[in-house]
Design a protein around this motif. Structure first.
Motif, mmCIF file in Angstrom:
data_model
loop_
_atom_site.group_PDB
_atom_site.id
_atom_site.type_symbol
_atom_site.label_atom_id
_atom_site.label_comp_id
_atom_site.label_asym_id
_atom_site.label_seq_id
_atom_site.Cartn_x
_atom_site.Cartn_y
_atom_site.Cartn_z
ATOM 1 N N ASP A 1 61.814 19.164 49.704
ATOM 2 C CA ASP A 1 61.041 20.380 49.980
ATOM 3 C C ASP A 1 61.747 21.181 51.064
ATOM 4 O OD1 ASP A 1 59.037 22.208 49.650
ATOM 5 O OD2 ASP A 1 57.390 20.869 50.192
ATOM 6 N N ASP A 2 61.429 22.480 51.159
ATOM 7 C CA ASP A 2 62.096 23.284 52.191
ATOM 8 C C ASP A 2 61.506 23.024 53.565
ATOM 9 O OD1 ASP A 2 59.687 24.588 51.492
ATOM 10 O OD2 ASP A 2 60.449 26.557 52.057
ATOM 11 N N ASP B 1 55.001 21.184 56.932
ATOM 12 C CA ASP B 1 54.186 21.759 58.009
ATOM 13 C C ASP B 1 53.114 20.729 58.359
ATOM 14 O OD1 ASP B 1 52.706 23.216 59.766
ATOM 15 O OD2 ASP B 1 52.505 24.993 58.524
ATOM 16 N N THR B 2 51.953 20.810 57.712
ATOM 17 C CA THR B 2 50.907 19.823 58.009
ATOM 18 C C THR B 2 51.179 18.492 57.313
ATOM 19 O OG1 THR B 2 49.648 20.483 56.068
ATOM 20 C CG2 THR B 2 49.168 21.649 58.128
ATOM 21 N N GLY B 3 52.088 18.521 56.343
ATOM 22 C CA GLY B 3 52.382 17.294 55.583
ATOM 23 C C GLY B 3 51.502 17.134 54.362
ATOM 24 N N ARG C 1 56.625 32.182 55.590
ATOM 25 C CA ARG C 1 55.808 31.941 54.392
ATOM 26 C C ARG C 1 54.831 33.079 54.133
ATOM 27 N NH1 ARG C 1 53.653 26.049 55.422
ATOM 28 N NH2 ARG C 1 53.797 26.872 57.531
ATOM 29 N N THR D 1 51.294 18.747 51.548
ATOM 30 C CA THR D 1 52.019 18.802 50.266
ATOM 31 C C THR D 1 52.662 17.456 49.960
ATOM 32 O OG1 THR D 1 52.455 21.150 50.537
ATOM 33 C CG2 THR D 1 53.955 19.954 49.078
HETATM 34 C C1 R5P Z 1 55.257 25.546 49.961
HETATM 35 O O1 R5P Z 1 55.426 26.505 49.241
HETATM 36 C C2 R5P Z 1 56.360 24.997 50.807
HETATM 37 O O2 R5P Z 1 57.529 24.818 50.065
HETATM 38 C C3 R5P Z 1 55.957 23.695 51.465
HETATM 39 O O3 R5P Z 1 55.736 22.726 50.468
HETATM 40 C C4 R5P Z 1 54.704 23.818 52.275
HETATM 41 O O4 R5P Z 1 54.740 24.998 53.024
HETATM 42 C C5 R5P Z 1 54.539 22.649 53.197
HETATM 43 O O5 R5P Z 1 53.355 22.805 53.948
HETATM 44 P P1 R5P Z 1 52.395 21.575 54.251
HETATM 45 O O6 R5P Z 1 53.273 20.476 54.812
HETATM 46 O O7 R5P Z 1 51.409 22.111 55.238
HETATM 47 O O8 R5P Z 1 51.758 21.179 52.954
#
Ligand code: R5P
Length: 329
Positions: free
Chosen positions: A229-230, A233-235, A102, A237
């Motif tokens: 989503d791809d 990570d922390t959840g 990322r 999003t």
């Molecule tokens: C963002 O551009 C990616 O597609 C993911 O949505 C994001 O990296 C997820 O990260 P997290 O779970 O920490 O929100």
């Protein structure tokens, strides 16, 4: 046709995945010694000859089995270096998830482009080819000036979602969790014959872990929402997206993703969230997440797809037909 001689090597992060891939290929993993010295340094050694062998070195990236992400990367470099010095022929780094993917641009002045550091290091140490799954941005492969096989998990995700939605398509709607995933979500919607909506997301400039969402959106009332989503990570999003969908009257909220990192106790937070089901591809070990989420988590195995790709690469065959050219988009 004769399969060119090749061997599968496993790093220590997720040996179960390497074993599953080797089993699909009716192979045994090459025997190695992997250890950590008391001071934290890593050590590797091949316990059998690799001379003139084409090696597929599999290393996943997550904080398990006593590894940090950076330990995992160092171990991969040592496995490549040891193979190079022991006269291996072609060395392929098989990375189900690419670390630091990322960090693919400078978002602010005086930052590094960390993914460039990763890929240039792999090239310099002697990796001939990279195989990875669902890059955060496909153009990242431009940094590595050798063959790069970008596999996509969409055939697996599509199959799962087709089965899930088949009986009552009109009750489901796909949701893109941010602008970056809009194109991908549209492509799934076309393929599965489902409607879709985009859910706006902005991050605080000062504190990027803070996500802003609208309180409500239209079009999801009484719908079963599937967010694709791809990675998780922390959840942040997906949990913020789920809360907006719930407050907008969604009947059910389901998630499908490729890379399930689930850092910072995200599994516990998902367990308490309005999300009823998570479908996750196992590019990263899901053992710990499964123990917490139980039936809420359904794992979609990546090993058959990776094994198929490795076999075709070893045979010198095209990967195009596996993905209908979509892996280049
Ligand atoms: C963002 O551009 C990616 O597609 C993911 O949505 C994001 O990296 C997820 O990260 P997290 O779970 O920490 O929100």
């Amino acid at each position: 046709m004769i399969v060119k001689d090749f061997s599968i090597v496993s790093g220590g992060v997720y040996p179960e995945l390497a074993e599953a891939i080797a089993k699909e290929l009716e192979q045994k993993l090459l025997s190695t010694e992997l250890k950590r010295f008391a001071n934290g340094e890593r050590y590797v050694r091949y316990e059998e000859s690799v001379r003139q062998k084409n090696l597929f070195i599999i290393q996943s990236f997550s904080e398990v089995n006593g590894y940090s992400l950076n330990d995992a990367f160092m171990e991969l470099l040592l496995l490549v270096d040891a193979a190079r010095r022991a006269s291996a022929n072609e060395i392929t780094a098989v990375l189900p998830i690419l670390p630091y993917a990322r960090q693919d641009r400078k978002a602010r002045n005086r930052e590094p482009i960390s993914t460039s550091v990763i890929l240039r290091t792999l090239e310099n140490i002697g990796v001939d080819r990279i195989i990875t799954v669902d890059l955060h941005s496909a153009q990242t492969q431009a940094i590595f000036n050798r063959p790069f096989d970008h596999l996509i998990a969409s055939p697996i995700i599509s199959k799962t979602l087709r089965k899930l939605t088949a009986k009552n398509k009109s009750s489901y709607i796909l949701v893109s969790p941010d602008a970056g995933r809009a194109k991908e979500t549209e492509s799934y919607a076309d393929e599965l014959g489902l409607d879709y909506v985009h859910l706006p997301k902005t991050r605080d400039r000062q504190n990027s872990s803070h996500i802003n969402r609208p309180a409500k959106i239209t079009g999801v009332q009484d719908k079963r929402c599937i967010i694709i989503d791809d990675m998780i990570d922390t959840g942040g999003t997906l949990i913020t997206a789920a809360n907006t969908l719930k407050d907008s009257g969604a009947k059910d909220i389901i998630v499908a993703t490729t890379h399930g990192i689930l850092s910072n106790n995200a599994a516990e937070r998902f367990d308490k969230s309005p999300i009823s089901k998570l479908y996750i591809i196992d590019t990263i070990s899901q053992k710990q997440n499964k123990a917490i989420l139980k039936d809420k988590l359904e794992i979609m195995p990546i090993a058959p797809l990776m094994a198929k790709a490795i076999k075709r690469i070893a045979l010198g065959e095209s990967l195009d037909f596996m993905f209908n050219g979509k892996n280049n988009k």
